[in-house]
Design an enzyme around this catalytic site. Sequence first.
Site, short mmCIF file in Angstrom:
data_model
loop_
_atom_site.label_atom_id
_atom_site.label_comp_id
_atom_site.label_asym_id
_atom_site.label_seq_id
_atom_site.Cartn_x
_atom_site.Cartn_y
_atom_site.Cartn_z
N HIS A 62 -9.47 1.40 4.95
CA HIS A 62 -8.19 1.56 5.65
C HIS A 62 -8.40 2.48 6.85
O HIS A 62 -9.17 3.44 6.78
CB HIS A 62 -7.13 2.13 4.70
N LYS A 108 0.23 4.24 -0.20
CA LYS A 108 -0.36 5.44 0.41
C LYS A 108 -0.09 6.64 -0.50
O LYS A 108 -0.04 6.47 -1.72
CB LYS A 108 0.15 5.62 1.85
N GLY A 148 2.56 2.23 10.88
CA GLY A 148 3.53 3.31 10.76
C GLY A 148 4.23 3.64 12.07
O GLY A 148 4.89 4.67 12.19
N GLU A 153 -5.47 -4.87 10.45
CA GLU A 153 -4.43 -3.86 10.67
C GLU A 153 -4.70 -3.15 12.00
O GLU A 153 -5.50 -2.19 12.04
CB GLU A 153 -4.45 -2.83 9.54
N SER A 172 3.43 -2.25 10.33
CA SER A 172 4.87 -2.33 10.55
C SER A 172 5.47 -3.69 10.20
O SER A 172 6.37 -4.18 10.89
CB SER A 172 5.22 -1.94 12.00
N ASN A 195 0.88 -1.17 0.00
CA ASN A 195 0.00 0.00 0.00
C ASN A 195 0.92 1.22 0.00
O ASN A 195 1.49 1.57 1.03
CB ASN A 195 -0.89 -0.03 1.25
N GLU A 225 -6.71 4.82 7.98
CA GLU A 225 -6.46 6.24 7.70
C GLU A 225 -7.68 6.89 7.05
O GLU A 225 -7.97 8.06 7.27
CB GLU A 225 -5.20 6.38 6.82
P1 13P Z 1 3.07 0.32 7.73
O1 13P Z 1 3.55 -0.96 7.11
O2 13P Z 1 3.82 1.52 7.25
O3 13P Z 1 2.96 0.22 9.20
O4 13P Z 1 1.57 0.55 7.18
C1 13P Z 1 0.68 -0.50 7.24
C2 13P Z 1 -0.52 -0.13 6.46
O5 13P Z 1 -1.24 0.78 6.82
C3 13P Z 1 -0.79 -0.88 5.22
O6 13P Z 1 -2.06 -0.60 4.74
#
Ligand code: 13P
Length: 249
Positions: A95, A11, A173, A167, A212, A9, A97
């Site tokens: 997601h 982002k 992150g 997740e 992560s 992903n 976010e």
């Molecule tokens: P990270 O791998 O940067 O923690 O992000 C995970 C994520 O949100 C994947 O959709």
Amino acid sequence: MRTKLVVGNWKMNGNLTQNQELLNAIITGTRELRDVVCAVCVPYPYLQAVQLVLKDTHITWGAQNVSQFDFGAYTGEVAAEMLLDFACRYVIVGHSERRSLFGEDNHTVAEKFKKTQSVGLIPILCVGETLAQREIGETERVIDEQLDAVIKLTGINSLAQSVIAYEPVWAIGTGRTATPAQAQSVHAFIRSKLAKQNTEVAASVQILYGGSVKSNNASDLFAMPDIDGGLIGGASLIAGEFISICSAV
Ligand code: 13P
């Protein structure tokens, strides 16, 4: 037997030049891998360029979001049908976010899931709890509600044509990964919840872990019986890391 799946992903990252370099490295670095499907979910403006690089390769691709609406007066939105023009396979929906920063609630996420499937694309449905929710013992209740919203709208059988991604928000992150045992316990909970309604769906649906995931923890996570791969954020932007994670399954 469920196939393993590793999805990057990206982002809101990348540019045309970087994307091309990253994808070229990933194509080469994963070419010999068997028993794993690798995919990238990229920002909308790059879908066409990504399609050009990845067509006729073993890597698949998709989007990170989609509108729940049909074509029409929805300024700034992208219709599911538009994604078909770029031969997408996957769409990430719900997601954390999007839920926390853009106000998507369980019902909106369920509508996006339904729209994605209605055009023949595969939703990657993200679920997960915040740290505060985990600390007060609400993890399973939160995930229950996130899944129930989708099941209520589209039915249990629809999950057979989807991917679920667990997740935990506190692991995204932050560098703080769920331990393999913590992740496995939630994955098993999700599978047993689905099994109460349909054992075949429960046995076949791929459940990815995200939060992560790095090259140094991927193989321990992916070794868990109910973890079918990963949804990778930051590490999917570094070719060597992403290739190692794909190789870890
Ligand atoms: P990270 O791998 O940067 O923690 O992000 C995970 C994520 O949100 C994947 O959709």
